[in-house]
Design a protein around this motif. Sequence first.
Motif, PDB file in Angstrom:
ATOM      1  N   GLU A 179       0.829  -1.208   0.000  1.00 27.56           N
ATOM      2  CA  GLU A 179       0.000   0.000   0.000  1.00 27.56           C
ATOM      3  C   GLU A 179       0.862   1.255   0.000  1.00 27.56           C
ATOM      4  O   GLU A 179       0.534   2.235  -0.682  1.00 27.56           O
ATOM      5  CB  GLU A 179      -0.966  -0.020   1.185  1.00 27.56           C
ATOM      6  N   GLU A 203      -7.782   1.481  -5.272  1.00 29.62           N
ATOM      7  CA  GLU A 203      -8.302   1.777  -6.611  1.00 29.62           C
ATOM      8  C   GLU A 203      -9.462   2.767  -6.543  1.00 29.62           C
ATOM      9  O   GLU A 203      -9.544   3.692  -7.340  1.00 29.62           O
ATOM     10  CB  GLU A 203      -8.785   0.460  -7.233  1.00 29.62           C
ATOM     11  N   GLN A 204     -10.340   2.572  -5.589  1.00 33.04           N
ATOM     12  CA  GLN A 204     -11.503   3.449  -5.421  1.00 33.04           C
ATOM     13  C   GLN A 204     -11.096   4.846  -4.997  1.00 33.04           C
ATOM     14  O   GLN A 204     -11.766   5.822  -5.325  1.00 33.04           O
ATOM     15  CB  GLN A 204     -12.479   2.860  -4.403  1.00 33.04           C
ATOM     16  N   ASN A 205      -9.994   4.954  -4.258  1.00 36.50           N
ATOM     17  CA  ASN A 205      -9.558   6.245  -3.751  1.00 36.50           C
ATOM     18  C   ASN A 205      -8.728   7.043  -4.760  1.00 36.50           C
ATOM     19  O   ASN A 205      -8.365   8.174  -4.491  1.00 36.50           O
ATOM     20  CB  ASN A 205      -8.755   6.067  -2.460  1.00 36.50           C
ATOM     21  N   LYS A 206      -8.392   6.427  -5.878  1.00 37.57           N
ATOM     22  CA  LYS A 206      -7.560   7.131  -6.878  1.00 37.57           C
ATOM     23  C   LYS A 206      -8.399   7.912  -7.841  1.00 37.57           C
ATOM     24  O   LYS A 206      -9.478   7.689  -8.152  1.00 37.57           O
ATOM     25  CB  LYS A 206      -6.666   6.142  -7.622  1.00 37.57           C
ATOM     26  N   ARG A 209      -8.332  -3.015  -4.003  1.00 40.29           N
ATOM     27  CA  ARG A 209      -9.626  -2.467  -4.465  1.00 40.29           C
ATOM     28  C   ARG A 209      -9.923  -1.136  -3.774  1.00 40.29           C
ATOM     29  O   ARG A 209     -10.397  -0.185  -4.399  1.00 40.29           O
ATOM     30  CB  ARG A 209     -10.766  -3.471  -4.229  1.00 40.29           C
ATOM     31  N   LYS A 210      -9.628  -1.069  -2.483  1.00 43.59           N
ATOM     32  CA  LYS A 210      -9.851   0.182  -1.739  1.00 43.59           C
ATOM     33  C   LYS A 210      -8.960   1.304  -2.284  1.00 43.59           C
ATOM     34  O   LYS A 210      -9.418   2.426  -2.464  1.00 43.59           O
ATOM     35  CB  LYS A 210      -9.582  -0.050  -0.251  1.00 43.59           C
TER      36      LYS A 210
END
Length: 162
Positions: A120, A159-162, A156-157
Amino acid sequence: MQLLISDANILIDMEEGGLLASMFSLDCEFLIPDILFYEELEELHPHLVGMGLKIQPLSSELVARGANLAAQYTKPGRNDLFALALAEHSNCPLLTGDANLRMAAKSENIEVHGTIWLMEQMVCSGLSIAIARTAYEQMKARGRRLPWDVAEAGLRKLEQNK
């Protein structure tokens, strides 16, 4: 620059995933106890030093602390407990994927992180999620043991925050 003390398995995970260059490009200094390096890594992974891994000689005080930890925590390996003693002495986080060493570190109130946390950090520093996924696939194919569902959920988390 953040100081991190590592055990051997984190470094092997990173190598198996093809991520050593990315790991050593983080704004971190990676240290490993000398005995751990010489007994577990030097033969097959001597290049780690040239990439940025620092080998920390252990004082007699730290060797004694490692021995005391070994008497208290019987499941982690002796060399891993030297990494814990060094993290404690340096007042910095310990990197490990060893569940028994993680429990000992938490019992000693030492901050502890593993491969998923390190991944991360690399993604947050610019590593693509696609490369991270490929690295996890390589680690898995080479028999590395991680909680793969947690690793994927973390990506996935991110990815969502980018």
